[in-house]
Design a protein around this motif. Structure first.
Motif, PDB file in Angstrom:
ATOM      1  N   CYS A 194       5.595   1.872  -7.555  1.00  0.00           N
ATOM      2  CA  CYS A 194       4.310   2.483  -7.261  1.00  0.00           C
ATOM      3  C   CYS A 194       3.558   2.626  -8.576  1.00  0.00           C
ATOM      4  O   CYS A 194       2.669   1.857  -8.856  1.00  0.00           O
ATOM      5  CB  CYS A 194       4.458   3.837  -6.564  1.00  0.00           C
ATOM      6  SG  CYS A 194       2.853   4.631  -6.268  1.00  0.00           S
ATOM      7  N   GLY A 195       3.917   3.603  -9.383  1.00  0.00           N
ATOM      8  CA  GLY A 195       3.256   3.770 -10.671  1.00  0.00           C
ATOM      9  C   GLY A 195       1.955   4.540 -10.631  1.00  0.00           C
ATOM     10  O   GLY A 195       1.177   4.495 -11.575  1.00  0.00           O
ATOM     11  N   CYS A 196       1.710   5.273  -9.544  1.00  0.00           N
ATOM     12  CA  CYS A 196       0.481   6.069  -9.462  1.00  0.00           C
ATOM     13  C   CYS A 196       0.565   7.308 -10.346  1.00  0.00           C
ATOM     14  O   CYS A 196      -0.451   7.783 -10.845  1.00  0.00           O
ATOM     15  CB  CYS A 196       0.194   6.471  -8.016  1.00  0.00           C
ATOM     16  SG  CYS A 196       1.358   7.657  -7.290  1.00  0.00           S
ATOM     17  N   GLY A 206       0.847  -1.189   0.000  1.00  0.00           N
ATOM     18  CA  GLY A 206       0.000   0.000   0.000  1.00  0.00           C
ATOM     19  C   GLY A 206       0.881   1.238   0.000  1.00  0.00           C
ATOM     20  O   GLY A 206       2.107   1.159   0.054  1.00  0.00           O
ATOM     21  N   ALA A 207       0.259   2.374  -0.048  1.00  0.00           N
ATOM     22  CA  ALA A 207       0.972   3.655  -0.193  1.00  0.00           C
ATOM     23  C   ALA A 207       1.984   3.864   0.927  1.00  0.00           C
ATOM     24  O   ALA A 207       1.623   4.000   2.095  1.00  0.00           O
ATOM     25  CB  ALA A 207      -0.032   4.798  -0.221  1.00  0.00           C
ATOM     26  N   ALA A 208       3.264   3.884   0.553  1.00  0.00           N
ATOM     27  CA  ALA A 208       4.356   4.041   1.527  1.00  0.00           C
ATOM     28  C   ALA A 208       4.411   5.437   2.121  1.00  0.00           C
ATOM     29  O   ALA A 208       5.165   5.679   3.063  1.00  0.00           O
ATOM     30  CB  ALA A 208       5.692   3.686   0.885  1.00  0.00           C
ATOM     31  N   SER A 209       3.614   6.353   1.609  1.00  0.00           N
ATOM     32  CA  SER A 209       3.547   7.689   2.200  1.00  0.00           C
ATOM     33  C   SER A 209       2.766   7.662   3.516  1.00  0.00           C
ATOM     34  O   SER A 209       2.830   8.617   4.293  1.00  0.00           O
ATOM     35  CB  SER A 209       2.912   8.679   1.224  1.00  0.00           C
ATOM     36  OG  SER A 209       1.622   8.235   0.856  1.00  0.00           O
ATOM     37  N   PRO A 241       4.373  10.310  -4.167  1.00  0.00           N
ATOM     38  CA  PRO A 241       4.631  10.464  -2.734  1.00  0.00           C
ATOM     39  C   PRO A 241       5.123   9.179  -2.065  1.00  0.00           C
ATOM     40  O   PRO A 241       5.462   9.198  -0.886  1.00  0.00           O
ATOM     41  CB  PRO A 241       3.256  10.849  -2.186  1.00  0.00           C
ATOM     42  CG  PRO A 241       2.303  10.126  -3.076  1.00  0.00           C
ATOM     43  CD  PRO A 241       2.938  10.176  -4.451  1.00  0.00           C
ATOM     44  N   ASN A 242       5.171   8.073  -2.808  1.00  0.00           N
ATOM     45  CA  ASN A 242       5.442   6.773  -2.186  1.00  0.00           C
ATOM     46  C   ASN A 242       6.841   6.212  -2.419  1.00  0.00           C
ATOM     47  O   ASN A 242       7.379   5.527  -1.544  1.00  0.00           O
ATOM     48  CB  ASN A 242       4.409   5.754  -2.677  1.00  0.00           C
ATOM     49  CG  ASN A 242       3.008   6.193  -2.349  1.00  0.00           C
ATOM     50  OD1 ASN A 242       2.696   6.528  -1.219  1.00  0.00           O
ATOM     51  ND2 ASN A 242       2.145   6.225  -3.356  1.00  0.00           N
ATOM     52  N   ILE A 243       7.419   6.467  -3.572  1.00  0.00           N
ATOM     53  CA  ILE A 243       8.677   5.790  -3.884  1.00  0.00           C
ATOM     54  C   ILE A 243       9.861   6.301  -3.061  1.00  0.00           C
ATOM     55  O   ILE A 243      10.698   5.509  -2.650  1.00  0.00           O
ATOM     56  CB  ILE A 243       8.996   5.822  -5.398  1.00  0.00           C
ATOM     57  CG1 ILE A 243       8.949   7.227  -5.961  1.00  0.00           C
ATOM     58  CG2 ILE A 243       8.065   4.899  -6.138  1.00  0.00           C
ATOM     59  CD1 ILE A 243       9.247   7.330  -7.441  1.00  0.00           C
TER      60      ILE A 243
END
Length: 158
Positions: A109-111, A81-84, A118-120
């Motif tokens: 991520c690839g969003c 899930g979102a690492a942010s 915001p996640n990578i």
């Protein structure tokens, strides 16, 4: 006058770097390495075609693939899930805590395009901080749809 010459020289160097790296770019939003603020290097990227080929070959050397975003799962990926979000970053840390530090790990991520994702960054930086030496970021400079799904690469359940 000296400052003007130095500024002109600097601009010419940047322009030369921009032009020389333009042919190797995978996306119109990609920047030359000297101009970006990414915590990873070019050698820490893995191309989608290379990872897809490994998945299709089902090799014994397949890395641990971790989805650290809110996008579809690549075949064989573990979903964090979102690492942010702090709880997901904790889940990532728990997932890898007992692994050898040289374990092959691919995160993605690839969003959205790399500069906006915001996640990578938090996931990549946390894995490096934990001492992992074989961490790769899947090179999805635009998004998962464009750089993976649109190319017919394998998704979970396929």
């Amino acid at each position: 006058m000296k400052n003007k010459i130095h500024l002109t020289t600097f601009c010419l160097i940047i322009a030369a770097l921009w032009v020389s790296t333009g042919k190797a770019q995978t996306s119109p939003v990609a920047l030359p390495a000297v101009l970006n603020n990414y915590p990873w290097t070019d050698s820490e990227l893995i191309e989608p075609a290379a990872l897809a080929a490994s998945i299709k070959a089902n090799t014994a050397t397949l890395p641990l693939i971790i989805n650290i975003g809110a996008v579809e799962d690549i075949k064989g990926a573990k979903h964090i899930g979102a690492a942010s979000k702090s709880e997901n970053l904790k889940a990532l840390k728990s997932m890898v805590a007992t692994l050898p530090k040289n374990t092959g790990i691919v995160i993605y991520c690839g969003c959205c395009p790399f500069p906006k994702c915001p996640n990578i960054r938090p996931a990549f930086q946390e894995l490096k901080k934990m001492g992992f030496t074989n961490v790769k970021l899947l090179n999805l400079p635009v998004n998962l749809q464009t750089n993976w799904i649109g190319k017919g690469y394998p998704l979970a359940g396929s």
